[in-house]
Scaffold this motif. Structure first.
Motif, PDB file in Angstrom:
ATOM      1  N   UNK A   1      -9.551  23.963 -19.996  1.00 49.09           N
ATOM      2  CA  UNK A   1      -9.947  23.348 -18.875  1.00 49.09           C
ATOM      3  C   UNK A   1      -8.777  22.344 -19.180  1.00 49.09           C
ATOM      4  N   UNK A   2      -8.217  22.448 -17.639  1.00 48.79           N
ATOM      5  CA  UNK A   2      -7.082  22.111 -16.399  1.00 48.79           C
ATOM      6  C   UNK A   2      -7.293  21.288 -15.332  1.00 48.79           C
ATOM      7  N   UNK A   3      -6.943  20.145 -15.237  1.00 51.98           N
ATOM      8  CA  UNK A   3      -6.926  19.502 -14.056  1.00 51.98           C
ATOM      9  C   UNK A   3      -5.303  18.997 -13.381  1.00 51.98           C
ATOM     10  N   UNK A   4      -5.027  18.969 -12.288  1.00 49.19           N
ATOM     11  CA  UNK A   4      -4.486  18.145 -11.932  1.00 49.19           C
ATOM     12  C   UNK A   4      -4.332  16.413 -11.213  1.00 49.19           C
TER      13      UNK A   4
ATOM     14  N   UNK B   1      -3.012  -1.483 -10.161  1.00 48.49           N
ATOM     15  CA  UNK B   1      -3.951  -0.035 -10.525  1.00 48.49           C
ATOM     16  C   UNK B   1      -3.405   1.053  -9.109  1.00 48.49           C
ATOM     17  N   UNK B   2      -4.049   2.569  -9.307  1.00 48.11           N
ATOM     18  CA  UNK B   2      -3.538   2.751  -8.618  1.00 48.11           C
ATOM     19  C   UNK B   2      -4.874   3.810  -7.935  1.00 48.11           C
ATOM     20  N   UNK B   3      -4.572   4.732  -6.924  1.00 47.47           N
ATOM     21  CA  UNK B   3      -5.938   5.279  -6.089  1.00 47.47           C
ATOM     22  C   UNK B   3      -5.271   7.300  -6.557  1.00 47.47           C
ATOM     23  N   UNK B   4      -5.557   7.685  -7.713  1.00 41.56           N
ATOM     24  CA  UNK B   4      -5.011   8.648  -7.906  1.00 41.56           C
ATOM     25  C   UNK B   4      -6.451  10.586  -7.627  1.00 41.56           C
ATOM     26  N   UNK B   5      -5.820  11.089  -6.783  1.00 39.22           N
ATOM     27  CA  UNK B   5      -6.311  12.450  -6.446  1.00 39.22           C
ATOM     28  C   UNK B   5      -6.290  13.467  -7.599  1.00 39.22           C
ATOM     29  N   UNK B   6      -6.909  14.121  -7.897  1.00 33.63           N
ATOM     30  CA  UNK B   6      -7.351  15.105  -8.855  1.00 33.63           C
ATOM     31  C   UNK B   6      -8.206  15.686  -8.753  1.00 33.63           C
ATOM     32  N   UNK B   7      -7.357  17.289  -9.453  1.00 33.00           N
ATOM     33  CA  UNK B   7      -7.891  18.596  -8.708  1.00 33.00           C
ATOM     34  C   UNK B   7      -8.390  19.206 -10.043  1.00 33.00           C
ATOM     35  N   UNK B   8      -9.766  19.476 -10.401  1.00 33.24           N
ATOM     36  CA  UNK B   8      -9.952  20.464 -11.710  1.00 33.24           C
ATOM     37  C   UNK B   8     -10.099  21.606 -10.851  1.00 33.24           C
TER      38      UNK B   8
ATOM     39  N   UNK C   1       4.444   7.224 -16.897  1.00 36.50           N
ATOM     40  CA  UNK C   1       4.299   9.120 -16.621  1.00 36.50           C
ATOM     41  C   UNK C   1       4.799   9.618 -16.161  1.00 36.50           C
ATOM     42  N   UNK C   2       5.095  10.635 -16.279  1.00 36.18           N
ATOM     43  CA  UNK C   2       5.785  11.522 -14.665  1.00 36.18           C
ATOM     44  C   UNK C   2       4.600  12.255 -13.909  1.00 36.18           C
ATOM     45  N   UNK C   3       4.405  11.483 -13.140  1.00 37.43           N
ATOM     46  CA  UNK C   3       3.554  12.513 -12.071  1.00 37.43           C
ATOM     47  C   UNK C   3       3.871  12.580 -11.094  1.00 37.43           C
ATOM     48  N   UNK C   4       3.499  13.479 -10.647  1.00 30.66           N
ATOM     49  CA  UNK C   4       2.589  14.446 -10.854  1.00 30.66           C
ATOM     50  C   UNK C   4       1.967  15.198 -11.991  1.00 30.66           C
TER      51      UNK C   4
ATOM     52  N   UNK D   1     -14.627  16.759 -17.176  1.00 30.43           N
ATOM     53  CA  UNK D   1     -13.239  16.892 -17.675  1.00 30.43           C
ATOM     54  C   UNK D   1     -12.469  15.929 -16.732  1.00 30.43           C
ATOM     55  N   UNK D   2     -12.037  15.597 -15.698  1.00 33.90           N
ATOM     56  CA  UNK D   2     -11.511  14.497 -15.293  1.00 33.90           C
ATOM     57  C   UNK D   2     -11.729  13.191 -16.172  1.00 33.90           C
ATOM     58  N   UNK D   3     -12.322  12.760 -16.225  1.00 35.28           N
ATOM     59  CA  UNK D   3     -12.796  11.387 -17.022  1.00 35.28           C
ATOM     60  C   UNK D   3     -11.939  11.364 -18.655  1.00 35.28           C
ATOM     61  N   UNK D   4     -12.566  12.422 -19.003  1.00 36.15           N
ATOM     62  CA  UNK D   4     -11.860  12.604 -20.539  1.00 36.15           C
ATOM     63  C   UNK D   4     -10.103  13.179 -20.545  1.00 36.15           C
ATOM     64  N   UNK D   5     -10.110  13.498 -19.309  1.00 35.07           N
ATOM     65  CA  UNK D   5      -8.280  14.070 -18.751  1.00 35.07           C
ATOM     66  C   UNK D   5      -7.363  13.004 -18.357  1.00 35.07           C
ATOM     67  N   UNK D   6      -8.441  12.084 -17.835  1.00 32.99           N
ATOM     68  CA  UNK D   6      -7.529  10.285 -17.595  1.00 32.99           C
ATOM     69  C   UNK D   6      -7.338   9.764 -18.764  1.00 32.99           C
TER      70      UNK D   6
END
Length: 295
Positions: A177-180, A195-202, A149-152, A209-214
């Motif tokens: 719906x939009x999430x970073x 495991x990764x630690x992610x910062x999520x910005x809705x 995956x190309x993140x962010x 939203x965040x659960x579904x987008x992840x």
């Protein structure tokens, strides 16, 4: 008495205690006359609820706002099976503030910063602030890592949740719906799983939203029993909290114009456990002293 014949004794107790009221909250006594077209409210006794064994941490309290660090598993508002065991009811009772109301939503199984108002006069101003999306919310999550995956990245989709259904869905159509999503750290779990630690910005506020987008990225949040596939968890099973935390909220106060910023003091336990160094990787006191002395 005609409508609730089996509850007559309790009904009379409620009337005597002033718990039967009209539409503006005035108690109605046993001799109050019937007035056609008016509303009368009777609040049923809540079913006994087992205490959710986690406490609320207060981050800020003034005349208008109450900001808390909500624990996992505690509902924000009284609803369904969780009435007494909700943040709002606990706080109203503990602080003696009957007008406490949330300015935004936070799921029962999500922990972190929750902003509430303390007076009805200011409720609308703060709720509108959240509804107009002029605030910045940052979440933290623990999820698997996909090196491909190309993140962010920014995830946009159309999310629909029908009334009466437990899960939301992504459907074709104009995105609402939009999430970073940003990966900020990784760690190898026992067994080699990354495991990764992610910062999520809705940037919007759709349900789940965040659960579904992840999950749509192939990165389901650890211990999410809704996405990508639903599985049942007993209400009193607190062994696997969803690894999602409302880390911070920032906004300009609609009344004073002052900047406001609140940050959770909680941590996500799966990440904390995975990040702890093993005994083999911790140098002894002797070896540390040796390293220092040799420069």
């Amino acid at each position: 008495m005609a409508r609730f014949p089996h509850d007559e004794a309790r009904m009379r107790e409620k009337v005597a205690a002033g718990e039967v009221v009209d539409e503006i909250g005035r108690p109605l006594g046993p001799d109050a006359p019937y007035v056609a077209g008016t509303l009368v409210y009777l609040y049923r006794d809540a079913a006994p609820e087992p205490r959710v064994p986690f406490e609320i941490d207060v981050l800020h309290h003034d005349d208008d706002l109450l900001v808390i660090d909500k624990p996992h598993f505690l509902a924000s508002t009284p609803r369904g099976a969780y009435v007494v065991e909700s943040a709002v009811v606990r706080l109203r009772r503990d602080l003696g503030l009957p007008e406490i109301s949330p300015a935004h939503r936070l799921d029962r199984i999500t922990a972190g910063v929750l902003v509430l108002t303390t007076r009805r006069e200011v409720r609308g101003a703060y709720q509108q602030l959240f509804a107009s999306r002029t605030i910045r919310k940052t979440y933290e999550a623990v999820a698997p890592v996909d090196p491909a995956l190309d993140l962010p990245c920014t995830v946009r989709s159309r999310i629909v949740k029908e009334h009466g259904t437990l899960v939301a869905q992504e459907v074709p159509g104009e995105p609402n719906a939009e999430s970073r999503v940003t990966l900020v750290d990784t760690v190898a779990r026992d067994g080699g799983e990354m495991l990764g630690r992610y910062v999520l910005e809705p940037h919007t506020g759709k349900t789940h939203q965040l659960r579904l987008h992840m999950a749509s990225l192939g990165l389901p949040i650890v211990n999410d029993n809704f996405y990508p596939e639903f599985y049942d968890v007993a209400p009193d099973d607190y062994s696997a909290p969803l690894q999602l935390l409302a880390r911070s909220i920032e906004f300009t106060d609609p009344l004073s114009g002052a900047p406001r910023s609140f940050t959770s003091r909680r941590s996500l336990e799966v990440w904390a456990e995975a990040s702890e160094p093993s005994e083999a990787s911790v140098p002894s006191v002797t070896s540390v002293a040796s390293e220092v002395s040799t420069g």
